[in-house]
Write an enzyme that holds these catalytic residues in place. Structure first.
Site, short mmCIF file in Angstrom:
data_model
loop_
_atom_site.label_atom_id
_atom_site.label_comp_id
_atom_site.label_asym_id
_atom_site.label_seq_id
_atom_site.Cartn_x
_atom_site.Cartn_y
_atom_site.Cartn_z
NE ARG A 286 0.98 -26.95 1.46
CZ ARG A 286 0.78 -27.79 2.48
NH1 ARG A 286 -0.24 -27.61 3.29
NH2 ARG A 286 1.59 -28.82 2.64
CE LYS B 179 4.84 -9.31 -12.40
NZ LYS B 179 5.90 -8.82 -13.30
CD GLU C 123 8.60 1.39 -11.71
OE1 GLU C 123 7.85 1.17 -12.69
OE2 GLU C 123 9.46 0.57 -11.33
CE LYS D 157 1.50 -3.32 -11.02
NZ LYS D 157 2.78 -3.46 -10.35
CD GLU E 246 5.02 -10.05 -16.51
OE1 GLU E 246 4.93 -9.69 -15.34
OE2 GLU E 246 6.07 -9.96 -17.17
NE ARG F 198 1.40 -7.75 -13.32
CZ ARG F 198 1.04 -8.08 -12.09
NH1 ARG F 198 0.05 -8.93 -11.90
NH2 ARG F 198 1.68 -7.59 -11.06
CG ASN G 296 8.07 -6.30 -16.95
OD1 ASN G 296 8.15 -5.95 -15.78
ND2 ASN G 296 7.49 -7.43 -17.32
CG HIS H 140 11.10 -3.01 -15.31
ND1 HIS H 140 10.56 -1.82 -15.74
CD2 HIS H 140 10.82 -3.09 -13.98
CE1 HIS H 140 9.95 -1.22 -14.71
NE2 HIS H 140 10.10 -1.97 -13.64
CG HIS I 295 15.42 -6.20 -13.73
ND1 HIS I 295 14.40 -7.05 -14.10
CD2 HIS I 295 14.89 -5.33 -12.84
CE1 HIS I 295 13.29 -6.70 -13.46
NE2 HIS I 295 13.55 -5.67 -12.69
CG HIS J 86 13.21 -0.65 -9.47
ND1 HIS J 86 13.61 -1.77 -10.18
CD2 HIS J 86 11.92 -0.41 -9.83
CE1 HIS J 86 12.60 -2.18 -10.93
NE2 HIS J 86 11.57 -1.38 -10.73
#
Ligand SMILES: NC(=O)c1ccc[n+]([C@@H]2O[C@H](COP(=O)([O-])OP(=O)(O)OC[C@H]3O[C@@H](n4cnc5c(N)ncnc54)[C@H](O)[C@@H]3O)[C@@H](O)[C@H]2O)c1
Ligand SMILES: NC(=O)c1ccc[n+]([C@@H]2O[C@H](COP(=O)([O-])OP(=O)(O)OC[C@H]3O[C@@H](n4cnc5c(N)ncnc54)[C@H](O)[C@@H]3O)[C@@H](O)[C@H]2O)c1
Ligand SMILES: [Zn+2]
Ligand SMILES: [Zn+2]
Lengths: 362, 362
Positions: free
Chosen positions: A120, A142, A184, A226, A236, A240, A244, A247, A251, A264
């Site tokens: 955990r 993330k 990026e 960032k 997010e 935030r 993206n 993105h 994606h 990417h």
């Protein structure tokens, strides 16, 4: 060596950027809860850079265990994650054992997720070795693995204790990967930092020559952007999401062509141009702005046109994206080259037209 | 219907206990972010209780999807978890889709972990249907799946939005499962509530007869204890560890015999007696206290002796437990019947002797 801080109250952490950062066993030791760490890397990166991290740790009396995974986005999956858990359990690693991710975004994401879930949650350190990972994936907490039905669908928010971005490691990075990382970097300029965008245009050649000064400057300015965004919106729920930019389109390209065919950064470069084109259709930016972005990508050797998947397939893949809320597609668009906004205002026909304008015909 | 609150600032949530709680579509609707929920249950519980939850939701205009898993602790694993992800992705569930766990601790733990990881976290509701789940696993946000090398090794802290403990569902619970749940109820008395322990001794017959009043009282008092402990220490850095009384020993029994042979409550009943015996050896409690605890377990039909695994095997299995820190075993022990402490003071020889005294000879 430059240090900036990601300010998240009790989850704050330093981001250390510069040549030789990997060898800073003093910084790592200061972040450990016990004199033991598990280094997770891959078969490409370990032979090149593992010793630079491991030898100083050993010299400092820190016991290290290595978990070397196969290389590739297709291994950012459950069976590979389970190899990390197997090693941790076989070696009786405890709640206070720290994981160190040495590699690109794939290693950072899977190691971070392993750290989020093992017992955990255990601490972890990011030691990113690609430009993309140094300016983006290692910062912000993330973590994720992929699912056959979608990228990064299974994951957690789990902040590292420390980020060590060693610019020396970029010397061995394949050109295509380096260029992908630049996408990026440029993204930060486009979404919130017009001065940085201008600096990037002025310093493209130095960056492509991987001049150490220019690299460090680009990485620090990217990480500062960032860090500011993440500090304002860790989970997010708002700002935030602007990170993206490109993105949702990108994606779709990555998934549509199969993981690993498009990098990417290549996919999001095209995605950012689709977003720019859509913003132009909404009357928010002019053609000159779109051309300016395109020109910078071209100089960086990034693609400016998507694959011929067919517009319908793009839309279908985008509908699977996490940026869907209550069935409506929310996209990051441009108010100017240097200011992004999150919007669900774009009519479906314009989205389709923007894709069509920026992808090869079937 | 009684309601208590688990106080965790912005993660606070109500725990609703009583007959008919499952049908409270109003409470569920109030917790949803969109009129859609995914109910996760299993092949045993769904035929018995799903309709009581689903019909009122449908009537309230809430769209529900069911994911019915096979029944058993052995399915608290990755492939089964993945069935939940498959269903969520195939149905394009979004970040605002709420999961509802309808079942015992296995369903609660796996559904909670699915909610923690799906798209880096979606909301979920606990609708526990075993006594153990109503008094323990549904409250407090611990979620997990098992790994072949250890129980609950992969998981997350992820708090539910709401807990609905419907005492009516306990009518169909097999006797052995019911007794197993009583072990966790008694645990609260032992670790921090001597008045509740005395109440349990006075009301054992009413509880075993599953009298609704007695059941509701026992569940509410248990949940209040758990909620207080979790509110003070959400991440188990201190007091929360006391909830693990008997668990390090008990997990060794569960793992050593193979999942499912011993029920969780049965294993921790024996584990609590081992902890009591160890506390007696340390001179903290007297034999009368140990016998008092044993007598209550006997009346509840719980085992008071562990399986003949051999002391060495117990110790080996316990060393794999999460409660190891810096190589030293930290155990929850008793200062009195009603007060637990976390301690690494017990000499290895006493630990071995306490196990030997409470398990069958090889
Ligand atoms: N967590 C986040 O916030 C976030 C953000 C962006 C991207 N990502 C994820 O990051 C991943 C992409 O990361 P990436 O672009 O770094 O890919 P990657 O990790 O696959 O690395 C690219 C390639 O470069 C190799 N490599 C890494 N460092 C090297 C070095 N110094 N020298 C030589 N070769 C080296 C790798 O082994 C790999 O073959 C994707 O999975 C993406 O989803 C995550
Ligand atoms: N998350 C936590 O804090 C926490 C705490 C304690 C235990 N746990 C976990 O909980 C699990 C044990 O939970 P459990 O004891 O509820 O086991 P379980 O979920 O396996 O349920 C026991 C059996 O009863 C059946 N059942 C459930 N409700 C029923 C009903 N109303 N009528 C008839 N049959 C019913 C189940 O299908 C199963 O066969 C373990 O995996 C344990 O690790 C978690
Ligand atoms: Zn990206
Ligand atoms: Zn328990």
């Amino acid at each position: 060596m430059q240090t900036l801080n990601l300010d998240l109250a009790e989850r704050s952490y330093p981001i250390v950027v510069g040549a030789g950062a990997l060898a800073r066993a003093d910084l790592i030791a200061g972040a450990l809860a016990q004199p033991r760490a598990v280094i997770v890397s891959n078969e490409t990166v370990a032979p090149l850079h593992l010793a630079k991290l491991k030898a100083p740790l050993t010299a400092a009396g820190i016991d290290t265990l290595d978990v070397i995974l196969p290389d590739g986005e297709e291994y950012k999956d459950w069976p590979t994650l389970n190899r990390i858990f197997d090693a941790l359990l076989a070696n009786r690693c405890e709640r206070s054992t720290t994981l160190i991710a040495l590699g690109g975004g794939v290693i950072g994401d899977i190691t971070g997720f392993a750290a989020a879930c093992y017992q955990r949650g255990v601490p972890f350190i990011q030691a990113p070795t690609t430009l993309l990972a140094q300016v983006d994936s290692s910062v912000g907490g993330k973590t994720a693995i992929n699912h056959p039905l979608g990228k990064n669908m299974i994951g957690a928010f789990h902040q590292p204790q420390l980020v060590l971005a060693d610019t020396d490691t970029l010397a061995t990075l394949p050109l295509r990967e380096f260029r992908s990382g630049l996408a990026e970097v440029i993204k930060y300029g486009l979404i919130r930092d017009p001065a940085f965008l201008a600096w990037l245009e002025a310093n493209t050649d130095a960056l492509l020559a991987r001049e150490p000064q220019a690299l460090a400057e680009a990485i620090v300015r990217s990480c500062r952007n960032k860090a500011e965004v993440v500090a304002a919106d860790e989970r997010e729920s708002g700002e935030r999401a602007l990170l993206n930019l490109g993105h949702t389109f990108g994606h779709a390209i990555e998934t549509g062509c199969g993981y690993g065919v498009w990098l990417h950064g290549e996919a999001i470069a095209v995605g950012m141009l689709m977003a720019a084109e859509l913003s132009r259709r909404l009357g928010w930016i002019d053609s000159a702005a779109v051309e300016r972005i395109e020109a910078l990508f071209v100089r960086c050797g990034l693609p400016v046109q998507g694959p011929a998947l067919g517009v319908e397939r793009y839309l279908e893949l985008m509908a699977h994206d996490k940026k869907v809320q209550d069935g409506k597609l929310r996209l990051v668009l441009l108010r100017s080259a240097g200011e992004a906004v999150l919007s669900s205002a774009a009519p479906a026909a314009d989205i389709a037209a923007a894709i069509a304008a920026r992808c090869r015909a079937e």
